[in-house]
Design an enzyme around this catalytic site. Structure first.
Site, PDB file in Angstrom:
ATOM      1  N   SER A  13       0.506  -0.931   0.065  1.00  0.00           N
ATOM      2  CA  SER A  13      -0.226   0.384   0.401  1.00  0.00           C
ATOM      3  C   SER A  13       0.371   1.360  -0.090  1.00  0.00           C
ATOM      4  O   SER A  13       1.029   1.473  -0.826  1.00  0.00           O
ATOM      5  CB  SER A  13      -1.053   0.341   0.761  1.00  0.00           C
ATOM      6  OG  SER A  13      -1.763   0.574   0.818  1.00  0.00           O
TER       7      SER A  13
ATOM      8  N   HIS B 282       4.403  13.812   6.336  1.00  0.00           N
ATOM      9  CA  HIS B 282       4.817  15.273   6.573  1.00  0.00           C
ATOM     10  C   HIS B 282       5.248  15.692   7.545  1.00  0.00           C
ATOM     11  O   HIS B 282       4.680  15.695   8.781  1.00  0.00           O
ATOM     12  CB  HIS B 282       3.073  15.790   6.288  1.00  0.00           C
ATOM     13  CG  HIS B 282       2.296  14.994   5.076  1.00  0.00           C
ATOM     14  ND1 HIS B 282       2.494  14.965   4.087  1.00  0.00           N
ATOM     15  CD2 HIS B 282       1.915  13.852   5.752  1.00  0.00           C
ATOM     16  CE1 HIS B 282       1.649  14.444   3.518  1.00  0.00           C
ATOM     17  NE2 HIS B 282       1.154  13.584   3.921  1.00  0.00           N
TER      18      HIS B 282
ATOM     19  N   CYS C 257      -1.152  -3.494   3.565  1.00  0.00           N
ATOM     20  CA  CYS C 257      -2.533  -5.044   3.701  1.00  0.00           C
ATOM     21  C   CYS C 257      -1.757  -5.906   3.575  1.00  0.00           C
ATOM     22  O   CYS C 257      -0.439  -6.004   3.713  1.00  0.00           O
ATOM     23  CB  CYS C 257      -2.814  -5.051   1.727  1.00  0.00           C
ATOM     24  SG  CYS C 257      -3.321  -3.352   1.605  1.00  0.00           S
TER      25      CYS C 257
END
Length: 145
Positions: A75, A80, A95
């Site tokens: 995935s 940030h 996943c």
């Protein structure tokens, strides 16, 4: 109009993965603006999670701050940074059964030298009592506004 859940009682849900939301506080500001350091930390975190890095993308903001994204076979991871306040927001969704995103999160807490952190792990694709309670509390909070 109130928000509502779109799941009904007959919705079959199976586990598909885990979503870790990691908040890092009081990190050294110089690390949070160092693109090369962030890329390396992200790569090492992906290895710790036993995940497969497919592609990485980074962006340096002016005057400071970095966004980094890692596309995984399992995935993705997003980072940030807000160097001016020593804060990092990290999301890691994996996943499959072999990935271990919590290991990556533990590694990233140490790598970024966070003095405080919060880690939330949410199962994806499976309705659990904890998720239902979270949804209900969020909806209750929204209706109070």
């Amino acid at each position: 109009m109130a928000d509502q859940s779109y799941l009904d009682k007959d919705t079959p849900l199976v586990p598909v993965g885990s979503h870790c939301i990691l908040e890092l506080y009081e990190c050294p500001k110089d690390l949070l603006n160092d693109v090369d350091f962030i890329k390396k930390a992200l790569e090492e975190g992906v290895k710790e999670a036993d995940s497969t890095l497919l592609k990485e993308l980074t962006y340096q903001f002016e005057p400071y701050g970095v966004t980094a994204l890692a596309l995984l076979a399992e995935s993705h991871v997003s980072v940030h940074t807000w160097p001016e306040i020593g804060y990092i927001a990290i999301d890691m969704f994996t996943c499959g059964e072999h990935a271990q995103p919590e290991k990556a999160c533990k590694y990233l807490v140490k790598a970024f030298q966070a003095k405080n952190h919060i880690l939330l792990k949410i199962p994806r694709g499976r309705l659990t009592p904890e998720l239902k309670k979270l949804e209900e509390s969020l909806l209750a909070g929204a209706s109070e506004r």
